[in-house]
Design an enzyme around this catalytic site. Structure first.
Site, PDB file in Angstrom:
ATOM      1  N   SER A   1       0.848  -1.204   0.000  1.00 10.85           N
ATOM      2  CA  SER A   1       0.000   0.000   0.000  1.00 10.85           C
ATOM      3  C   SER A   1       0.878   1.247   0.000  1.00 10.85           C
ATOM      4  O   SER A   1       2.085   1.175   0.272  1.00 10.85           O
ATOM      5  CB  SER A   1      -0.843  -0.047   1.279  1.00 10.85           C
ATOM      6  OG  SER A   1      -1.396   1.204   1.587  1.00 10.85           O
TER       7      SER A   1
ATOM      8  N   TYR B   1      -3.558  -0.301   9.877  1.00 12.10           N
ATOM      9  CA  TYR B   1      -3.352  -0.632   8.459  1.00 12.10           C
ATOM     10  C   TYR B   1      -1.915  -0.296   8.049  1.00 12.10           C
ATOM     11  O   TYR B   1      -1.239  -1.094   7.390  1.00 12.10           O
ATOM     12  CB  TYR B   1      -4.366   0.149   7.638  1.00 12.10           C
ATOM     13  CG  TYR B   1      -4.419  -0.182   6.165  1.00 12.10           C
ATOM     14  CD1 TYR B   1      -5.096  -1.310   5.704  1.00 12.10           C
ATOM     15  CD2 TYR B   1      -3.827   0.654   5.222  1.00 12.10           C
ATOM     16  CE1 TYR B   1      -5.166  -1.595   4.345  1.00 12.10           C
ATOM     17  CE2 TYR B   1      -3.895   0.380   3.864  1.00 12.10           C
ATOM     18  CZ  TYR B   1      -4.572  -0.747   3.426  1.00 12.10           C
ATOM     19  OH  TYR B   1      -4.639  -1.029   2.080  1.00 12.10           O
TER      20      TYR B   1
END
Ligand code: NAP
Ligand code: GCO
Length: 268
Positions: free
Chosen positions: A149, A162
Site C-alpha cells: 500500500s 493498516y
C-alpha cells in the site's frame, strides 16, 4: 545473442492462487493472470462471495476454482492448500491480496480492532506463504506477490493499524526473498496507490449537496496522474511480477500509484 522472447511474460501452464479475489483488486489480478494463460484458484471468507466470484469470472470466460477459507485461520489455510494441491496441482504463483482496513483515530481504536487488522493484513500473508512455499520448493520455482500500500511508506490520520500491517508486509516481502531466494522463489510486493474499489468507496462518496468528498479531491491533488487508479492499472504489473520476465527481481516493492510517492504536493 539474447534468448529474450515475449513468451517470458506468459503464464501458460502456471497455477495461481489469489486470496480474497471475488471482486476488487484480487479479481482484476486473477483475471489478468487467466488472460496470460494461468489456471486460477481463489478463496474468500464466505460461500456467497465465492459463488459470486465464480459467476463473475465465468462472465469473463474464465473457469476459476473458488474455495471458502479465512486466511487468518492457520488450520483452515493448511486444509485449503492441501485440497488445492490434491484437486488442482502445486501452486506456482501466490498473491496475498485479502485485506481489510479500519479507519479509526488511534486514541479511539481498541486493541482488539488493531489486532484484527494486523491479523488479516500481515499475519495472514505469513500463514498462507508458509503453507505454499514447501510446494514451491518441490516445484523448483515460485512467485509470491504481496499487496502492499501507500501506507507501506506513508502514514495518515486514522489508519495506524493498516499502516503498521502494510509496513510490516513490505518487510515480510524482503524477508521471504532473503530466506527463499536460493530456492528460486521471487517474493515481491505491489503497492497500489488510491484505487477505486469497495474498500475506498467511503472516501469517494458524494456529499449531501452533490459535491465531491474532500478526500476524493485531496487524493486527486496528491496524484500527478490527477485521478484515482482503476483495478486494471494493476494488471500489467502483476502479470510481470508473476512471470519469468521478472526472474531476477526479488524483494522489490513496485508502487503503482500514478506518481503519489514521487510528489511533494501542489504548492498553495
Ligand atoms: P476489497 O474490495 O475490500 O476486497 C478485499 C477482499 O478480501 C474481499 O473479497 C474480502 O472479503 C477479502 N477478505 C477480507 N478478509 C478476508 C479473510 N480473512 N479471508 C479471506 N478473504 C478476506 O479490497 P481491495 O480494495 O480490492 O483491496 C485488495 C487488497 O489491496 C487489500 O490487501 C488492500 O489493503 C490492498 N490495497 C487496496 C487499495 C485501494 O485503494 N483499494 C490500495 C492499496 C492496497 P469480504 O468482502 O468478506 O470482506
Ligand atoms: C486510506 C485508504 C488507503 C488505501 C491504500 C492506499 O484510508 O488511506 O483506504 O489506505 O486503501 O492502501 O495505498
Amino acid at each position: 545473442m539474447s534468448s529474450f522472447s515475449l513468451d517470458s511474460f506468459s503464464l501458460k501452464g502456471k497455477v495461481a492462487l489469489v486470496t480474497g479475489a471475488s471482486y476488487g483488486i484480487g479479481f482484476a489480478i486473477a483475471s489478468a493472470f487467466a488472460k496470460a494463460g494461468a489456471t486460477i484458484v481463489f478463496n474468500d471468507i464466505k460461500q456467497e462471495l465465492v459463488d459470486k466470484g465464480i459467476a463473475a469470472y465465468k462472465e469473463n470466460g474464465i473457469i476459476a476454482n473458488g474455495y471458502v477459507c479465512d486466511v487468518t485461520d492457520e488450520e483452515s489455510v493448511t486444509d485449503f492448500i492441501k485440497k488445492v494441491e490434491d484437486e488442482v496441482v502445486l501452486i506456482d504463483i501466490l498473491v496475498n491480496n485479502a485485506g481489510i482496513i479500519k479507519r479509526i483515530p488511534m486514541l479511539e481504536m481498541s486493541a482488539k480492532d488493531f489486532r484484527q487488522v494486523i491479523d488479516v493484513d500481515l499475519n495472514a500473508p505469513f500463514i498462507v506463504s508458509k503453507a505454499v512455499i514447501p510446494g514451491m520448493i518441490k516445484n523448483g520455482h515460485g512467485k509470491i506477490i504481496n499487496i502492499c500500500s501507500m501506507m507501506s511508506e506513508l502514514g495518515r490520520e486514522t489508519v495506524s493499524a493498516y499502516a503498521a500491517a502494510k509496513g510490516g508486509l513490505k518487510m515480510l516481502t524482503r524477508n521471504i526473498c532473503s530466506e527463499y531466494g536460493d530456492a528460486n522463489i521471487q517474493c515481491n510486493g505491489i503497492g497500489p496507490g488510491y484505487i477505486a474499489t469497495p474498500q475506498t468507496a467511503p472516501l469517494r462518496e458524494l456529499q449531501a449537496d452533490g459535491s465531491r468528498h474532500p478526500f476524493d479531491q485531496f487524493i486527486i491533488s496528491k496524484t500527478p496522474a490527477a485521478r484515482w487508479g482503476n483495478t486494471d492499472d494493476l494488471q500489467g504489473p502483476a502479470v510481470f511480477l508473476a512471470s519469468d520476465a521478472s526472474n531476477f527481481i526479488n524483494g522489490h516493492i513496485l508502487y503503482v500509484d500514478g506518481g503519489i510517492l514521487a510528489y511533494i504536493g501542489k504548492q498553495p
